[in-house]
Design an enzyme around this catalytic site. Structure first.
Site, PDB file in Angstrom:
ATOM      1  N   ASP A 297       5.239   0.473   2.377  1.00  0.00           N
ATOM      2  CA  ASP A 297       6.491   0.049   2.890  1.00  0.00           C
ATOM      3  C   ASP A 297       7.407   1.028   2.791  1.00  0.00           C
ATOM      4  OD1 ASP A 297       5.123  -2.691   1.894  1.00  0.00           O
ATOM      5  OD2 ASP A 297       6.687  -3.007   3.463  1.00  0.00           O
ATOM      6  N   TYR A 381       7.905  -9.975   3.845  1.00  0.00           N
ATOM      7  CA  TYR A 381       8.218 -10.112   2.417  1.00  0.00           C
ATOM      8  C   TYR A 381       9.686  -9.423   2.229  1.00  0.00           C
ATOM      9  CZ  TYR A 381       4.231 -10.767  -0.581  1.00  0.00           C
ATOM     10  OH  TYR A 381       3.034 -11.496  -1.168  1.00  0.00           O
TER      11      TYR A 381
HETATM   12 NI    NI Z   1       1.696 -10.856  -2.225  1.00  0.00          NI
END
Ligand code: NI
Length: 639
Positions: A297, A381
């Site tokens: 990320d 996320y």
């Molecule tokens: Ni997770």
């Protein structure tokens, strides 16, 4: 520049614009060149020290940019000097050998357009009864590097997965279109291949947690909690300098790394020169056609660029001081994110407490912590990065994980690699492995690291009843030796000590890194992912300070074949005993998804602690006063 300007202050919007002008004047920004990264190139330590000693004026102020030509794919790593008004370096990146630049914003839109127009993709979706392309959402996923011809990954590319969004407010993640993927060439702007591996029905149950029909009526039983500090907080902020109790530190922010902390000092003594979480990898454990799903990320998507603007009362409670951040989009245009960094003070429960059975003294003290944090949203996320500084000298790094788990189809029944979270909807097992870079300076730059295990000793002449417990201390002498695994069964911890200062017992002053008991990277050591995410295979690395060693998976992570970053940094196996060293710690959970993690995941947290160990000669918080009121009884008499 103001009087209290410091060479580690974050770059300003004006500086980004000035840097862009220097690049433009040097002919580096001809259309269609875009910025894939733009940030401060921090000055080396010795320059910062000279500036602070006022031996010289402001250090050479530099910015670094990754430039991508959208048509040719040419990738350039540029450093400019704002002080000199010139380009310091402009190096063409060998993308096949080193890796691609991070994904840029417009590539997300580009992929949607390419996919919507591709006949093979349309045909694959039509085989699933999906013909309205306006309802198909595309997740462009970094491709990894497998270097087989069928993988296409010598080109700048992404692989895509599809989701169905039935209506404007529908949660698309609830409706994965499984079994089909495409490889997309971002430079040629075309689909290289569509892979239709298998078909599973698209799950239909709504995941729209805003919808009263999904969540039910809201509860009415929560009464207000108000946090007030009528006299204001106990910290001060001056530019980037934060002071609270015995702590002082500087706060920075970077589009790639997010929050950066600098010159962390306790009681006027240095502890860490710099701390950040400059990489993370989220590998998924489903070996079917989506085996390539593993997000770096930070290096691939730039977590800092996606920083949230926080709101008092929602994201942070109480007496909050916000700091803004400046991040740049792909045109190099600076964008000021209001309220990006939250600074506040929290009650943290009991600090220490004792009721003495002999002298009748009953004492209680409250712990407090200074919190410096930010939140970022990367795809499905949301991650909160929190640093806590406690009254007793403890430093804690915590990552809060929330948002939406990545989904796939689920065949029903027991499935080895995913949890069924709604009918026919699976959430594959995955790991979140973060790497913290801790440039330690415990009582000065000359530090060393010891591994400390505790173990019970066997019964023998010196231990006749077998109750003995011993510390096993191993000095980690060189970089290769210091690539260590965690071992929770021995309470394994790592002590970072000064080789120059001792406490009143003649022992080195130290801070101990306490890890959490999670597995490291579970991908097979021979796998392409283990090559690329080598940092994640070990819980601890220690390197000799080198200003160029900043990123655990290397400078260019996207589609990198691997080997960069920490495994390369330790190749010289340098001496790390009594040197200026950097400690790197891999932490984070293996996420076997729970049904309770759907449709939006309650925060789960991970992190590590650094605690003073012989840094002070005794409990440094004896001077913390008791809260006003009746908490204190001295020798049987209320005070
Ligand atoms: Ni997770």
């Amino acid at each position: 520049m103001t009087d209290n300007w410091h060479p580690l202050d974050p770059a300003t919007a004006g500086e980004y614009l000035a840097g862009r002008e220097i690049m433009a004047a040097a002919g580096l920004l001809a259309d269609p060149v875009r910025f894939a990264y733009y940030g401060l190139e921090e000055p080396p330590k010795d320059e910062v020290a000279k500036h602070e000693a006022a031996e010289q004026g402001p250090a050479d102020r530099r910015l670094r940019a990754f430039l991508l030509n959208l048509e040719s794919g040419e990738s350039t790593d540029v450093v400019v000097s704002l002080t000199k008004g010139s380009v310091v370096r402009a190096r063409t990146v060998d993308t096949a050998a080193e890796g691609q630049l991070p994904i840029i914003d417009s590539e997300y839109h580009l992929v949607e357009e390419i996919m919507a127009a591709d006949p093979d993709w349309q045909a694959a979706l039509a085989r699933r009864g999906l013909t309205d392309m306006s309802k198909i959402r595309i997740a462009p996923i970094t491709a990894g590097a497998y270097r087989a011809p069928a993988e296409d990954d010598q080109r700048r590319m992404v692989r895509v997965l599809a989701f169905l969004q039935a209506g404007e407010h529908d949660l698309a993640w609830a409706h994965p279109v499984d079994g089909v993927t495409a490889h997309v060439d971002l430079i040629a702007r075309k689909v290289l291949r569509v892979i239709d591996a298998f078909q599973l029905p698209v799950p239909t149950e709504s995941g729209d947690y805003d919808d009263p029909a999904v969540r039910g009526p809201e509860r009415t039983t929560l009464r207000p909690i108000e946090i007030t500090q009528p006299e204001g907080p106990s910290f001060t902020v001056e530019g980037s300098l934060l002071r609270w109790q015995d702590w002082s530190l500087r706060v920075g922010f970077d589009a790639r790394e997010g929050l950066t902390l600098h010159q962390v000092e306790l009681a006027g003594r240095p502890v860490m020169y710099r701390a950040s979480v400059p990489e993370m990898v989220v590998p998924y454990g489903d070996p079917r056609f989506r085996y390539w799903q593993a997000y770096h990320d930070t290096g691939e998507y730039l977590v800092g660029k996606w920083v949230n603007s926080l709101e008092r009362g929602c994201d942070c409670l109480g007496e909050i001081t916000y700091l803004d951040a400046v991040v740049c989009g792909e045109t190099g245009e600076p964008r000021e994110v209001r309220n990006a960094i939250c600074v506040h003070e929290e009650d943290a429960g009991i600090l220490w407490k004792h009721t003495d059975i002999f002298n009748g003294s009953a004492q209680s003290r409250r712990q407090r912590r200074l919190v410096v944090s930010y939140f970022t949203t990367v795809g499905n996320y949301d991650y909160g990065f929190y640093w806590y500084f406690y009254l007793d000298g403890t430093i804690e790094c915590e990552v809060k994980m929330t948002g939406i788990v990545f989904t796939a189809g689920h065949p029903g029944g027991d499935h080895l690699y995913s949890t069924e979270v709604a009918p026919g909807l699976g959430a594959p097992v995955h790991q979140h492995l973060f790497s913290a870079r801790l440039d330690m300076s415990v009582d000065g730059p000359a530090n060393a690291v010891e591994e400390v295990d505790v173990t019970g000793l066997p019964i023998g002449p010196d231990n006749p009843y077998g109750n003995a417990i011993a510390q096993r201390v191993t000095r980690l002498s060189s970089e290769a030796v210091a690539a260590r695994a965690g071992d929770a069964s021995r309470g394994r911890a790592w002590r970072v000590l000064s080789t120059e200062r001792v406490n009143r017992f003649g022992r080195p002053t130290a801070f101990t890194l306490h890890p959490e008991p999670h597995p490291a990277l579970l991908a097979s050591p021979g796998s392409p992912l283990a090559q690329r995410a080598g940092f994640a295979a070990r819980a601890l690395w220690v390197t000799r300070y080198d200003p160029a060693h900043r990123y655990p998976a290397g400078d260019f992570v996207n589609q990198s074949p691997g080997g960069g970053g920490l495994p390369a940094y330790i190749a010289g196996d340098r001496d790390i005993d009594g040197q200026d060293i950097v400690v790197w710690h891999t932490f984070g959970p293996t996420h076997v998804v729970r049904t309770e993690d759907w449709p939006v995941m309650p925060v789960t947290r991970t992190g590590f602690m650094l605690r003073p160990t012989g840094f002070f000669d005794r409990n440094p918080t004896l001077d913390v006063p008791a809260p006003p009121g009746h908490c204190t009884i001295e020798h049987g008499h209320e005070r």
